[in-house]
Every structure is written in structure tokens, then in C-alpha cells.
Design a protein around this motif. Structure first.
Motif, mmCIF file in Angstrom:
data_model
loop_
_atom_site.group_PDB
_atom_site.id
_atom_site.type_symbol
_atom_site.label_atom_id
_atom_site.label_comp_id
_atom_site.label_asym_id
_atom_site.label_seq_id
_atom_site.Cartn_x
_atom_site.Cartn_y
_atom_site.Cartn_z
ATOM 1 N N ASN A 371 -15.042 4.365 -4.463
ATOM 2 C CA ASN A 371 -14.197 4.553 -5.643
ATOM 3 C C ASN A 371 -13.033 3.568 -5.681
ATOM 4 O O ASN A 371 -12.619 3.116 -6.765
ATOM 5 N N LYS A 372 -12.486 3.208 -4.513
ATOM 6 C CA LYS A 372 -11.365 2.276 -4.446
ATOM 7 C C LYS A 372 -11.820 0.818 -4.452
ATOM 8 O O LYS A 372 -11.012 -0.092 -4.318
ATOM 9 N N LYS A 373 -13.159 0.644 -4.583
ATOM 10 C CA LYS A 373 -13.743 -0.709 -4.645
ATOM 11 C C LYS A 373 -13.532 -1.524 -3.368
ATOM 12 O O LYS A 373 -13.573 -2.753 -3.393
ATOM 13 N N THR A 376 -18.689 -2.112 -2.443
ATOM 14 C CA THR A 376 -19.461 -2.036 -3.682
ATOM 15 C C THR A 376 -20.349 -0.792 -3.619
ATOM 16 O O THR A 376 -20.621 -0.264 -2.528
#
Length: 598
Positions: A371-373, A376
Motif C-alpha cells: 500500500n505504501k508503494k 510493487t
């Protein structure tokens, strides 16, 4: 695993009947469907598929040649009959007509080539009927005519397809390296091969079309790769005259020229080489280079090949490569025992270290990383898929699925369901299936059925064994071992082995090992084998290496902390296999892997 399940196993394109045997493992509710062109499968019911009808053949030809005039239609019908109504031969014929070859010329050339092939009495066709032989000859003749239409340069490029494994997707970037040309030139050549029906369209990868070879075309390319540049017979096509190992080495050199300082992990991803590098190294007989691949380090001191695969979200490639290198390390035991033991422990520790990474990452942290990238979605999914524990894998994938894009969410749920069905413990399997019901309501009946099967094994069996072991003579221990094998609760069986381990004579150890390997749950199986590890050194030396290989693979499926404790128990075994040199090698393996995974 499949004995009490309902499953259909599909074995596609079997060339050798022996390759089918490992899949004949299911119970009465399982079936195996085998597709084959030539193999005769013992004990199987054959269902022969028809070729195209005359009308279907004409429709296929008209897709490439538009509508046919009356005279052309008669010639096309005769050509379709000549090639036995085989779709691939018809595609090849249609591509030639589309390029300007007349129906009359094509038909005459085919008939001439087929007649010539019939005079050769090619080996391997003795068991086939005259009609089946003629279809085979017509296909070879169709191949030859299509290949003769190529320029000498394109014929050589086609031959290089023979260095590739079967069923791979060929990207323009990969073909550029294969042929030592630019990607734009490679794309043009691939499109030309497709127009001539010599390659087929593959999947779309990163919004770019890939290509693939029909398996018969692959065989033809492989023959061209090794055939003489100056053929002896007039019907033969000129080849490259390479040995297979030499061809693989040449391709590897082309790729290595694209690396930084010769380090494989610095290669750009071309959609091919990362998944197939270790295979090419093995085929080129560059085994030392394969082992060296896992010694590469990044500038930050991390394991280079692992980091590269992880960056692509393709950790499965790394795991597959470790398995290949491990197998080759086992093969070298007789010629260099200490290095073989070093490498086996090295790969076992890498495998266990990866298991530790997965085991130590909570689902909440995995989701947060996506979610926080920081990762990926592909990397997050690849990480969850690494787990060798079906229960843990199903749990992680189910939790992660809601945080993935639709295509990856579908894949994650499919993999979670597959993992859940592999869970042997009824309670854990039911829990995993119930967790999926929210997203896959159709699984509710299966989850309920699993829940109804939950049975708790009474601890009295274990307690009784503990009480008996110290009171019975050694000649009755086999009966105790047989009794232990009857315990249905897999969590309890390792405890029974712990109770027996000090009393078992060497001659009963194979029986105990066989019983332990039947445990379906990987964790409990490893516990049972770990209990028996200390006894391995009592086995005769000529049998020891086989047992060592099997147990090390099983023990590597746990965390590195577990494996290190197991290796300590195995020290007498390691010494028996290679004396002090083997002990020193294992110590080096532990230190080397510790550089990358703490």
C-alpha cells in the motif's frame, strides 16, 4: 496426496510414455488426460482426434488466400488432401500462396518432396500405417518448402531458435540478442516469420506482442542448428554445424557482453533471460558459472541474483535456479565430495533463509509494504508465493488479495485456493477455506465438508508408546514402529519417533525414514526427519549419501534457525561423508549465506 481426492491431471504433449508415469498417482476418483502425437501410453484408453474435413481445410486456406476461383479451389482441395488435412501444413501452404507461389507450383513441389521422402524410409516410422507415414512426410515436406523460401540469413536465424527451450515466449529484445541485431530489426524478422507461419503469436508482455514456436518447428530448428552447413543430400537444408553446448555458450557470451563487469544480475530484463539463464548455463555445461551466479553481490553487499529477481517480482525464478544448482551439486559428490557438501549446505541454507523471510513477515506488514508503494503489487504477490507452507501461503495470499489490482487479485485468490487444498490438517484446511468464502462463496460446501472431517487424535497412543519403549527388547521395536505409523495425527507422529530414536537399530532406520517421509505436512515431516538425523551416521557409507540428500532437502523447507540446529545434529554424518574437509566446507557455507540473510 491425491489418493482420497477428486482431480483431473492433464499431461500435455507427451513424447515419451515414461514421462506420464509420475502422474499416475491418484485414487479411484482421479483421472489423467494425456495428449500425445506419437507415444503409446500403456493401460490408457485412446481417443483419436480427427484432422480437418475437406470443407474446413478450404475455409482455413481462404483465411490467408481470400476467396478462391473455381480452378484454384480444385487445386487447393488436392493440396489439402496431399498434406493429409493437417492444420499446420495448410497454414504453411497458405503463407506460400500469399507470397506469390502458384497453387500448381506448390502442389508439384509438395508431391515431389513427399515422393522423395517416401524413398528414404525414415527411421522411427516403422510402427505407423501407410496413411500416418504419408501425413508425417507431408508435414516435413511443408516445413522444407517454407524454409527453402527463406534467405540464407533468415534460414540461419530460424536455426538459432533451436537453442531455446520448448514453449517459451520470444520477445523482440531477446531475438535481438539471439541474432546479434537491433530490436527493431528483430521485430521485423519475427513478423516475417509469422507471415510465413513459421512462428505463432504468443502472449502480450508489457503491451508488446511475443512469439512462440510450434513444437514441431522447434524440432526442425534444433536439427538445423546442429546440421552440417553443406548438406550431403539434395533434400537437406544447410545448418549451422554447431554442437548444442557450443550454441548455448555462444548465446551466453552475447548476453554476458551486455552485462556490467560480467555480472549476470546487471542484465536488463528482456522478458526471457532471467527465467532461462540457469538452464542455458547447464546446457552449455558451464556448471561452475552456474554456482558462481549465486555468489554475485551488489554494490551494497547483497546477493545480486536474488536482488535482481526480487526487483522483477519474480522470486520464483531464484527458487527454481537454486533447485537446479543444488541438483548439480549433488551430482558432483563422487568427484569432489567436500565441494559437493559445501554447495548442498549452501543451497539448503539459502532455501531456509528465504523461508525465514516469509515466516517473519506479518500479513499487516506485507500489506503495508504494498500500500505504501515500497513494494510493487507484483513483488508483494511474489513474496507471499514464496512460502513452502501451504497454510501460511493461503493465509498471506488471502489477506493480500484485497490490496492488489484486479488481475493480480484473481491470481492471488486462485493460488490461495490451491494452497488451501494442499493443507493436510483438516482443521487448518477448513480455516483456510472459510477465510476464502467471503471472496469465493461457492467454496462454502467444501469448507463445511473439511470442517466435518476434523478429528482429534487422542494422546493415549503417544503415552502408550513412551511407556513401552524402555520395557521391550530391541527385536520387538519394529512392532512398535509399525504401531507408531498407524497414528493419524501428524503432529503426534514426530513425538513417537523422538521416543523411539535412541532405541532404533541401524537396520530399522530406513523403515523409520520411509514412515517419516509419508507425513504430508512439511513442518511435521521436517520435525520427524530431524528426530532421526542423529542416527544417519550409523548407516553404511555406501548408502549414506542418498539418505543425506533426501533429508537435507526436507529440512531446508523450514527456517534457517531450524536448519542450523539440524546441521549441528548432522555433524557426524557430514564427517562420514567427507571428513574434516566436509566439516570446514559446511562452516564456509554457513558464513557465506549469512552475508546476505541475517
Amino acid at each position: 496426496m491425491l489418493y482420497d481426492k477428486k482431480a483431473l491431471l492433464v499431461v500435455d504433449d507427451a513424447w515419451n510414455p515414461e514421462h506420464v508415469e509420475p502422474f499416475r498417482v491418484g485414487g479411484s476418483d482421479c483421472r489423467v488426460l494425456v495428449t500425445t502425437r506419437e507415444a503409446v501410453i500403456k493401460g490408457a484408453t485412446a481417443y483419436k482426434l480427427d484432422v480437418l474435413t475437406p470443407d474446413e481445410s478450404i475455409k482455413l486456406l481462404e483465411k490467408s488466400c481470400s476467396s478462391l476461383k473455381l480452378e484454384e479451389r480444385h487445386l487447393a482441395q488436392e493440396l489439402a488432401a496431399t498434406v493429409g488435412y493437417l492444420p499446420l501444413a495448410l497454414d504453411l501452404a497458405a503463407s506460400q500462396v500469399a507470397e506469390g507461389v502458384t497453387w500448381t507450383e506448390l502442389l508439384e513441389d509438395l508431391q515431389k518432396d513427399i515422393a522423395y521422402l517416401e524413398t528414404l524410409d525414415l527411421p522411427g516410422l516403422e510402427k505407423y500405417s501407410t496413411e500416418e507415414k504419408r501425413k508425417h512426410y507431408s508435414l516435413i515436406a511443408s516445413f522444407n518448402l517454407s524454409l527453402r523460401s527463406l534467405t540464407p540469413e533468415m534460414l540461419q536465424q530460424f536455426a538459432w531458435f533451436g537453442v531455446l527451450p520448448e514453449d517459451v515466449n520470444i520477445t523482440p529484445a531477446m531475438a535481438a540478442t539471439l541474432w546479434a541485431i537491433t530490436p527493431r530489426q528483430a521485430l521485423t524478422t519475427l513478423r516475417s516469420f509469422k507471415t510465413k507461419a513459421l512462428v505463432l503469436p504468443g502472449i502480450t508482455l508489457n503491451e508488446q506482442q511475443t512469439y512462440r514456436l510450434h513444437d514441431l518447428m522447434h524440432d526442425m530448428a534444433k536439427r538445423s542448428l546442429v546440421s552440417e552447413p553443406s548438406p550431403y543430400q539434395p533434400h537437406e537444408l544447410p545448418g549451422l554445424g554447431l554442437k548444442l553446448a557450443e550454441a548455448h555458450s555462444q548465446l551466453l557470451e552475447r548476453y554476458q557482453n551486455k552485462t556490467t563487469s560480467g555480472l549476470w544480475h546487471t542484465l536488463e530484463d528482456d522478458g526471457y533471460i532471467y527465467a532461462n539463464l540457469s538452464w542455458h548455463l547447464e546446457q552449455a555445461q558451464r556448471v561452475e558459472d552456474l554456482h558462481q551466479l549465486f555468489e554475485e553481490e551488489t554494490e551494497k553487499g547483497h546477493n545480486g541474483w536474488y536482488e535482481a529477481c526480487d526487483r522483477l517480482g519474480q522470486n520464483g525464478i531464484f527458487v527454481t535456479d537454486v533447485a537446479r544448482a543444488w541438483r548439480l551439486a549433488e551430482d558432483m559428490y563422487t568427484e569432489n565430495s567436500s565441494n559437493s557438501i559445501y554447495l548442498q549446505c549452501f543451497y539448503a541454507l539459502i532455501t531456509a533463509s528465504l523461508n525465514s523471510l516469509v515466516a517473519n513477515l506479518p500479513n499487516d506488514l506485507l500489506i503495508a509494504l504494498v500500500n505504501k508503494k515500497v513494494w510493487t503489487p507484483n513483488q508483494g504477490l511474489a513474496y507471499a508465493l514464496q512460502s513452502s507452507n501451504p497454510s501460511q501461503k493461503a493465509d498471506s495470499l488471502t489477506a493480500l488479495a484485497n490490496h492488489l489490482p484486479p488481475n493480480l487479485e484473481k491470481l492471488a485468490l486462485e493460488k490461495a485456493l490451491a494452497a488451501a487444498k494442499l493443507i493436510q490438517d483438516e482443521r487448518h484446511r477448513a480455516e483456510a477455506l472459510f477465510a476464502l468464502v467471503d471472496k469465493r462463496p461457492e467454496l462454502l460446501p467444501e469448507a463445511l465438508a473439511a470442517a466435518r472431517q476434523i478429528q482429534n487424535e487422542e494422546s493415549r497412543a503417544i503415552e502408550a508408546l513412551f511407556a513401552l519403549v524402555d520395557k521391550l527388547p530391541s527385536e520387538l521395536l519394529l512392532e512398535i514402529l509399525v504401531a507408531a505409523k498407524q497414528i493419524q495425527d501428524e503432529e503426534s507422529f514426530p513425538e513417537a519417533l523422538f521416543a523411539l530414536v535412541d532405541k532404533l537399530p541401524p537396520e530399522l532406520l530406513p523403515e523409520a525414514l520411509a514412515a517419516a517421509k509419508l507425513i504430508q505436512d512439511e513442518e511435521y515431516r521436517a520435525d520427524a526427519l530431524s528426530a532421526l538425523a542423529i542416527l544417519l551416521s550409523r548407516i553404511p557409507t555406501d548408502q549414506l549419501f542418498s539418505f543425506w540428500k533426501q533429508i537435507l532437502h526436507e529440512l531446508s523447507l523450514r527456517t534457517r534457525q531450524n536448519l542450523l540446529a539440524d546441521i549441528e545434529k548432522l555433524v557426524p554424518v557430514i564427517f562420514a561423508l567427507g571428513n574434516d574437509a566436509a566439516i570446514a566446507s559446511v562452516n564456509c557455507a554457513i558464513q557465506d549465506v549469512a552475508r546476505w540473510w541475517h
